[in-house]
Design a protein around this motif. Structure first.
Motif, PDB file in Angstrom:
ATOM      1  N   GLN A 157       0.821  -1.200   0.000  1.00  0.00           N
ATOM      2  CA  GLN A 157       0.000   0.000   0.000  1.00  0.00           C
ATOM      3  C   GLN A 157       0.862   1.260   0.000  1.00  0.00           C
ATOM      4  O   GLN A 157       1.887   1.341   0.674  1.00  0.00           O
ATOM      5  CB  GLN A 157      -0.919   0.007   1.217  1.00  0.00           C
ATOM      6  N   HIS A 189      -4.480   9.267  -8.623  1.00  0.00           N
ATOM      7  CA  HIS A 189      -5.114   8.403  -7.632  1.00  0.00           C
ATOM      8  C   HIS A 189      -4.691   6.949  -7.788  1.00  0.00           C
ATOM      9  O   HIS A 189      -4.768   6.176  -6.829  1.00  0.00           O
ATOM     10  CB  HIS A 189      -6.646   8.516  -7.714  1.00  0.00           C
ATOM     11  N   VAL A 241      -2.000   6.066  -5.208  1.00  0.00           N
ATOM     12  CA  VAL A 241      -2.275   6.287  -3.788  1.00  0.00           C
ATOM     13  C   VAL A 241      -3.320   5.279  -3.333  1.00  0.00           C
ATOM     14  O   VAL A 241      -4.358   5.120  -3.971  1.00  0.00           O
ATOM     15  CB  VAL A 241      -2.806   7.719  -3.530  1.00  0.00           C
ATOM     16  N   ASP A 242      -3.052   4.592  -2.219  1.00  0.00           N
ATOM     17  CA  ASP A 242      -4.016   3.640  -1.666  1.00  0.00           C
ATOM     18  C   ASP A 242      -4.705   4.177  -0.415  1.00  0.00           C
ATOM     19  O   ASP A 242      -5.809   3.761  -0.093  1.00  0.00           O
ATOM     20  CB  ASP A 242      -3.311   2.319  -1.324  1.00  0.00           C
ATOM     21  N   ARG A 243      -4.024   5.072   0.285  1.00  0.00           N
ATOM     22  CA  ARG A 243      -4.624   5.650   1.481  1.00  0.00           C
ATOM     23  C   ARG A 243      -4.077   7.051   1.687  1.00  0.00           C
ATOM     24  O   ARG A 243      -2.906   7.314   1.408  1.00  0.00           O
ATOM     25  CB  ARG A 243      -4.322   4.789   2.719  1.00  0.00           C
ATOM     26  N   ALA A 245     -11.661  10.439  -3.817  1.00  0.00           N
ATOM     27  CA  ALA A 245     -11.075   9.334  -3.052  1.00  0.00           C
ATOM     28  C   ALA A 245     -12.084   8.189  -2.926  1.00  0.00           C
ATOM     29  O   ALA A 245     -11.744   7.017  -3.117  1.00  0.00           O
ATOM     30  CB  ALA A 245     -10.645   9.824  -1.678  1.00  0.00           C
ATOM     31  N   SER A 262     -12.512   6.384  -6.216  1.00  0.00           N
ATOM     32  CA  SER A 262     -11.340   5.628  -6.675  1.00  0.00           C
ATOM     33  C   SER A 262     -10.863   4.610  -5.640  1.00  0.00           C
ATOM     34  O   SER A 262      -9.731   4.143  -5.706  1.00  0.00           O
ATOM     35  CB  SER A 262     -10.200   6.594  -7.024  1.00  0.00           C
ATOM     36  N   ASP A 263     -11.721   4.266  -4.654  1.00  0.00           N
ATOM     37  CA  ASP A 263     -11.384   3.274  -3.633  1.00  0.00           C
ATOM     38  C   ASP A 263     -10.135   3.642  -2.841  1.00  0.00           C
ATOM     39  O   ASP A 263      -9.295   2.795  -2.543  1.00  0.00           O
ATOM     40  CB  ASP A 263     -11.220   1.880  -4.251  1.00  0.00           C
ATOM     41  N   THR A 264      -9.997   4.918  -2.531  1.00  0.00           N
ATOM     42  CA  THR A 264      -8.864   5.404  -1.740  1.00  0.00           C
ATOM     43  C   THR A 264      -9.353   5.720  -0.333  1.00  0.00           C
ATOM     44  O   THR A 264     -10.222   6.576  -0.150  1.00  0.00           O
ATOM     45  CB  THR A 264      -8.254   6.670  -2.367  1.00  0.00           C
ATOM     46  N   ASP A 265      -8.798   5.031   0.668  1.00  0.00           N
ATOM     47  CA  ASP A 265      -9.220   5.252   2.047  1.00  0.00           C
ATOM     48  C   ASP A 265      -8.703   6.585   2.583  1.00  0.00           C
ATOM     49  O   ASP A 265      -7.616   7.038   2.212  1.00  0.00           O
ATOM     50  CB  ASP A 265      -8.710   4.134   2.956  1.00  0.00           C
ATOM     51  N   SER A 285     -14.175   5.541   4.124  1.00  0.00           N
ATOM     52  CA  SER A 285     -13.833   4.479   3.178  1.00  0.00           C
ATOM     53  C   SER A 285     -15.011   4.200   2.259  1.00  0.00           C
ATOM     54  O   SER A 285     -16.173   4.399   2.650  1.00  0.00           O
ATOM     55  CB  SER A 285     -13.467   3.183   3.908  1.00  0.00           C
TER      56      SER A 285
END
Length: 416
Positions: free
Chosen positions: A83, A117, A120-122, A139, A142-145, A160
């Motif tokens: 991540q 994006h 970036v994961d979080r 976010a 795009s499934d970004t926490d 989330s």
């Protein structure tokens, strides 16, 4: 085509131009998607300024492409960083959105960073930092926490996308947690990994110092590890872990010049070393939580740690094996290497510690550097970064819950 409209292309006076570089036509300046009316002064600087802007944007885009190529090459060679976290923690920092990329600006509104994006994961948003609504919406899309954190690194809350967890795996976790024998077996594996890594961390930090009391502590931990099979239930294993902590923490404190003596583990922190360990522990907890969710596990159902309302027992279970190398040992190393200093912290009236912005930056940078290091995984047998190893460990934990006899959990240990 031109003939139909009574037009003719003049070969000598025609050329192909690039919108990114800009050009003049019919009294107007064209650069990318912008159009300005041309002023009388032929030396007017607007076009050059706009060309400079376009060139800078193109250079940034090229940097992104180069990073993506490098990342793809690393993946092809079997290396995965895991991540990727964007930390926005400085006062005056502002997270926004531009062309589907996250941007970070400073107090003077100057853009400090632009990142797609896909890379970036979080995102972790600290105190003093702001975020625009469009960045939050992007976010989520795009499934970004998003993790909102305070000045001590603690998680204030999560934002989330909706997650579709696996009920079958959750039931398997619950079955282990509710069966005393199954819970004790898994808890014993977790505690053994924790104690082995505590002992290994003391060995590593004591190599140059050779403190005799630390050497005694490592030998004592070794005896405790050998006695773990005698612990019959989870309560006994929790007691064994607590007894090991009484040996481990004073020994760890002897290896850090900034630690009060004898060193005790405190939450909330009353000294710089405890404050740093607490901050690093919060960073680790967010990484472990992400790893668990990526493998479909329920963060609230554990074996060593009891399930509780609003608690995350499984996160705390899986953190055990990673604490010594990525929080406690790392905290001591940051001070011993001079990357952290006691002057970066100050005491509050209530006896707790305030972590200054310089210290927060050093802690986050130290953790990110450590998390990117690679070591051999007991699960895949390949060299993995710590973050990828967390995901593999979560997968092994889930496999154990589904089939304890045939797929027993073997945590990562560093004292081979």
């Amino acid at each position: 085509m031109l003939d139909r409209h009574g037009l003719e292309m003049h070969g000598e006076g025609s050329r192909v131009v690039d919108f990114d570089r800009g050009f003049e036509f019919l009294g107007h300046l064209f650069v990318r998607s912008m159009t300005l009316k041309r002023v009388a002064d032929p030396e007017e600087e607007a076009l050059e300024a706009m060309r400079g802007l376009a060139a800078r944007d193109a250079a940034k885009a090229e940097e992104v492409r180069a990073a993506e190529v490098l990342e793809e090459d690393e993946l092809a060679r079997g290396y995965d960083r895991g991540q990727r976290i964007l930390h926005v923690v400085g006062a005056g920092r502002r997270l926004a959105l531009r062309n589907l990329s996250f941007t970070v600006t400073g107090e003077d509104s100057r853009e400090l960073l632009a990142i797609a994006h896909t890379r970036v994961d979080r995102i972790e948003l600290g105190p003093g930092a702001e975020v625009e609504t469009e960045a939050i919406r992007h976010a989520l899309a795009s499934d970004t926490d998003f993790a909102f954190v305070n000045g001590e690194g603690e998680t204030l809350g999560w934002l989330s996308p909706p997650s579709f967890r696996r009920a079958g795996l959750h039931l398997a976790q619950a079955k282990v947690a509710l069966d005393s024998a199954l819970a004790a077996d898994l808890a014993r594996r977790i505690v053994e990994g924790r104690l082995r890594n505590e002992r290994a961390q003391l060995h590593r930090l004591n190599r140059r110092v050779s403190d005799p009391e630390v050497i005694v502590a490592t030998k004592t931990l070794g005896r405790m590890i050998r006695k773990l099979p005698e612990a019959r239930d989870v309560d006994a294993l929790r007691g064994a872990e607590g007894a090991a902590g009484a040996i481990y923490w004073p020994a760890l404190g002897r290896l850090a010049a900034v630690a009060p003596q004898p060193f005790r583990r405190l939450r909330p922190a009353g000294d710089p070393l405890n404050a740093t360990i607490n901050y690093l522990t919060a960073l680790l907890a967010r990484d472990i939580r992400a790893a668990l969710l990526s493998r479909g596990l329920h963060p609230g159902i554990g074996a060593l740690h009891a399930a509780s309302d609003r608690g995350e027992a499984c996160v705390w279970d899986l953190m055990e094996g990673f604490r010594a190398p990525l929080t406690e040992g790392l905290a001591v190393s940051l001070f011993n290497q001079g990357r952290l200093d006691a002057d970066m912290f100050s005491g509050r009236e209530d006896g707790t510690m305030w972590i200054g912005p310089e210290a927060r930056r050093a802690i986050i940078e130290g953790y990110e550097t450590a998390a990117a290091r690679r070591l051999k995984s007991p699960h895949s047998g390949r060299k993995r970064s710590w973050r990828v190893l967390m995901e593999e460990e979560a997968g092994a934990y889930g496999a154990h819950c589904r089939a304890p006899k045939s797929q027993p959990f073997q945590p990562q240990v560093i004292d081979h």
